[in-house]
Design a protein around this motif. Structure first.
Motif, PDB file in Angstrom:
ATOM      1  N   ALA A   1       3.927  -8.926 -13.789  1.00 54.76           N
ATOM      2  CA  ALA A   1       5.298  -9.233 -13.152  1.00 54.76           C
ATOM      3  C   ALA A   1       5.241  -7.610 -14.183  1.00 54.76           C
ATOM      4  N   GLN A   2       5.005  -6.559 -14.281  1.00 51.93           N
ATOM      5  CA  GLN A   2       4.925  -5.152 -13.640  1.00 51.93           C
ATOM      6  C   GLN A   2       4.850  -4.439 -12.728  1.00 51.93           C
ATOM      7  N   ARG A   3       3.661  -5.581 -12.272  1.00 53.02           N
ATOM      8  CA  ARG A   3       2.274  -4.747 -11.078  1.00 53.02           C
ATOM      9  C   ARG A   3       3.689  -5.331  -9.902  1.00 53.02           C
ATOM     10  N   ILE A   4       5.103  -5.982 -10.267  1.00 57.78           N
ATOM     11  CA  ILE A   4       5.319  -6.773  -9.153  1.00 57.78           C
ATOM     12  C   ILE A   4       6.296  -5.559  -8.822  1.00 57.78           C
ATOM     13  N   PHE A   5       6.425  -5.059  -9.591  1.00 61.25           N
ATOM     14  CA  PHE A   5       7.722  -3.971  -9.600  1.00 61.25           C
ATOM     15  C   PHE A   5       7.408  -2.748  -9.097  1.00 61.25           C
ATOM     16  N   GLU A   6       6.264  -2.610  -8.569  1.00 60.70           N
ATOM     17  CA  GLU A   6       5.250  -1.151  -8.509  1.00 60.70           C
ATOM     18  C   GLU A   6       5.066  -1.009  -7.055  1.00 60.70           C
ATOM     19  N   PRO A   7       5.090  -0.212  -6.190  1.00 61.75           N
ATOM     20  CA  PRO A   7       4.827  -0.264  -4.703  1.00 61.75           C
ATOM     21  C   PRO A   7       3.723  -0.607  -4.564  1.00 61.75           C
ATOM     22  N   GLY A   8       2.466  -0.466  -4.835  1.00 63.12           N
ATOM     23  CA  GLY A   8       1.331  -0.898  -4.143  1.00 63.12           C
ATOM     24  C   GLY A   8       0.552   0.468  -3.592  1.00 63.12           C
ATOM     25  N   TYR A   9      -0.489  -0.048  -2.998  1.00 66.29           N
ATOM     26  CA  TYR A   9      -0.850   1.354  -2.310  1.00 66.29           C
ATOM     27  C   TYR A   9      -1.533   0.675  -1.543  1.00 66.29           C
ATOM     28  N   PRO A  10      -2.049   1.212  -0.372  1.00 61.72           N
ATOM     29  CA  PRO A  10      -1.049   2.284  -0.252  1.00 61.72           C
ATOM     30  C   PRO A  10       0.404   1.356  -0.225  1.00 61.72           C
ATOM     31  N   GLY A  11       1.844   2.634  -0.469  1.00 62.85           N
ATOM     32  CA  GLY A  11       3.075   2.692  -0.275  1.00 62.85           C
ATOM     33  C   GLY A  11       4.063   1.103   0.525  1.00 62.85           C
ATOM     34  N   ASN A  12       2.051   1.345   1.980  1.00 56.39           N
ATOM     35  CA  ASN A  12       3.460   0.670   3.603  1.00 56.39           C
ATOM     36  C   ASN A  12       1.719  -0.583   3.212  1.00 56.39           C
ATOM     37  N   TRP A  13       1.559  -0.718   1.906  1.00 56.36           N
ATOM     38  CA  TRP A  13      -0.108  -1.926   2.653  1.00 56.36           C
ATOM     39  C   TRP A  13       0.543  -3.200   3.245  1.00 56.36           C
ATOM     40  N   GLN A  14       1.504  -3.563   3.329  1.00 51.07           N
ATOM     41  CA  GLN A  14       2.206  -4.389   4.153  1.00 51.07           C
ATOM     42  C   GLN A  14       1.744  -4.276   5.832  1.00 51.07           C
ATOM     43  N   GLY A  15       2.683  -3.328   5.925  1.00 47.65           N
ATOM     44  CA  GLY A  15       2.200  -2.484   7.243  1.00 47.65           C
ATOM     45  C   GLY A  15       0.190  -2.892   7.542  1.00 47.65           C
ATOM     46  N   VAL A  16      -0.435  -2.493   6.479  1.00 47.51           N
ATOM     47  CA  VAL A  16      -2.116  -2.283   6.585  1.00 47.51           C
ATOM     48  C   VAL A  16      -2.647  -3.446   7.005  1.00 47.51           C
ATOM     49  N   VAL A  17      -2.437  -4.572   6.407  1.00 50.55           N
ATOM     50  CA  VAL A  17      -3.386  -5.619   5.715  1.00 50.55           C
ATOM     51  C   VAL A  17      -2.213  -6.772   6.770  1.00 50.55           C
ATOM     52  N   ASN A  18      -3.695  -7.093   7.781  1.00 52.52           N
ATOM     53  CA  ASN A  18      -3.503  -8.550   8.489  1.00 52.52           C
ATOM     54  C   ASN A  18      -3.231  -9.488   8.070  1.00 52.52           C
ATOM     55  N   VAL A  19      -2.673  -9.917   7.804  1.00 53.06           N
ATOM     56  CA  VAL A  19      -2.332 -11.576   6.616  1.00 53.06           C
ATOM     57  C   VAL A  19      -3.218 -12.993   6.838  1.00 53.06           C
ATOM     58  N   THR A  20      -3.890 -12.899   7.690  1.00 53.27           N
ATOM     59  CA  THR A  20      -5.181 -14.123   8.078  1.00 53.27           C
ATOM     60  C   THR A  20      -6.527 -13.227   7.676  1.00 53.27           C
ATOM     61  N   ASN A  21      -6.136 -12.661   8.044  1.00 57.24           N
ATOM     62  CA  ASN A  21      -7.645 -11.446   7.942  1.00 57.24           C
ATOM     63  C   ASN A  21      -8.067 -10.504   6.573  1.00 57.24           C
ATOM     64  N   THR A  22      -9.083 -11.336   5.538  1.00 65.31           N
ATOM     65  CA  THR A  22      -8.852 -11.191   4.381  1.00 65.31           C
ATOM     66  C   THR A  22      -9.893  -9.779   4.289  1.00 65.31           C
ATOM     67  N   ILE A  23     -10.795  -9.075   5.028  1.00 63.48           N
ATOM     68  CA  ILE A  23     -11.095  -8.498   5.417  1.00 63.48           C
ATOM     69  C   ILE A  23     -10.335  -7.178   5.006  1.00 63.48           C
ATOM     70  N   THR A  24      -9.683  -7.247   6.461  1.00 60.42           N
ATOM     71  CA  THR A  24      -8.350  -6.000   5.726  1.00 60.42           C
ATOM     72  C   THR A  24      -7.535  -5.578   4.153  1.00 60.42           C
ATOM     73  N   TRP A  25      -7.782  -6.483   3.326  1.00 57.05           N
ATOM     74  CA  TRP A  25      -6.661  -6.935   1.786  1.00 57.05           C
ATOM     75  C   TRP A  25      -7.415  -5.779   0.990  1.00 57.05           C
ATOM     76  N   SER A  26      -9.031  -5.022   1.543  1.00 53.17           N
ATOM     77  CA  SER A  26      -9.948  -4.928   0.618  1.00 53.17           C
ATOM     78  C   SER A  26      -9.769  -3.583  -0.203  1.00 53.17           C
ATOM     79  N   ASN A  27      -8.905  -2.564   0.371  1.00 53.09           N
ATOM     80  CA  ASN A  27      -8.580  -1.169   0.253  1.00 53.09           C
ATOM     81  C   ASN A  27      -6.873  -1.323  -0.171  1.00 53.09           C
ATOM     82  N   VAL A  28      -6.719  -2.509  -0.563  1.00 52.65           N
ATOM     83  CA  VAL A  28      -5.241  -2.842  -0.688  1.00 52.65           C
ATOM     84  C   VAL A  28      -4.706  -2.949  -2.304  1.00 52.65           C
ATOM     85  N   SER A  29      -3.340  -2.758  -2.958  1.00 51.95           N
ATOM     86  CA  SER A  29      -3.447  -3.281  -4.483  1.00 51.95           C
ATOM     87  C   SER A  29      -1.737  -3.462  -4.118  1.00 51.95           C
TER      88      SER A  29
END
Length: 186
Positions: free
Chosen positions: A63-91
């Motif tokens: 619940a606390q993590r949801i209200f943080e921006p994650g890493y990198p701050g624009n992680w949603q632009g870094v990942v391909n939602v249908t390719n789990t390999i691109t999820w590896s360095n994302v918080s």
């Protein structure tokens, strides 16, 4: 004539060095066994005794993590939602910026798409070992992410509610961590 007494003549005798060496080896062996047993005993106590407490702790952290921006701050632009390999360095975090209760709709929808694609991988990304379900609900917003405990035979559930804002609309964010196993009470 002198008689030579070789090593055969010392048979049946033991030296003080032998007893000291035996005591050292015996003490070392007992110490290793005791330390190993103590470690195993602690691991078992943590694994079995902390079930409900661990569930509640993970729910609070999520619940606390949801209200943080994650890493990198624009992680949603870094990942391909249908390719789990691109999820590896994302918080994953859903906030628009640091220490902000405003959720980024692009991050929310990215996590929802990722969860729909590979739910198990998102559990790992979120750092949780239990099943999760997130509800973001506001006046015109009703978003669910994860696996619904109501339709999946949940037995033990931990819930965390937080308030936030998404697209300028006040929302209630309910985070459910659940399992199909009875963990007792927290």
């Amino acid at each position: 004539m002198k008689r030579c007494l070789g090593w055969h003549a010392l048979r049946g005798q033991f030296w003080s060095f032998d007893i000291i060496f035996a005591i050292v080896i015996f003490s070392f062996s007992i110490t290793v066994i005791v330390v190993t047993w103590y470690g195993i005993n602690n691991q078992l106590a943590i694994a079995s005794g902390g079930g409900a407490s661990l569930l509640q702790l993970q729910a609070s952290v999520l619940a606390q993590r949801i209200f943080e921006p994650g890493y990198p701050g624009n992680w949603q632009g870094v990942v391909n939602v249908t390719n789990t390999i691109t999820w590896s360095n994302v918080s994953v975090g859903l906030a628009g910026s640091t220490l902000n209760s405003t959720l980024s709709s692009s991050k929310v929808y990215a996590l929802a798409a990722m969860s729909n694609y590979d739910y198990g991988a998102t559990k790992q990304m979120l750092g949780i070992s239990y099943d999760y379900f997130i509800i973001i609900k506001g006046q015109t917003i009703n978003i669910t992410i994860g696996s619904n405990p109501a339709t999946n035979n949940a037995v033990t559930i931990a819930v965390q509610d937080r308030n936030g804002v998404m697209n300028g609309i006040p929302v209630k964010v309910s985070t459910y961590l659940w399992t199909g196993t009875n963990l007792g009470t927290a």
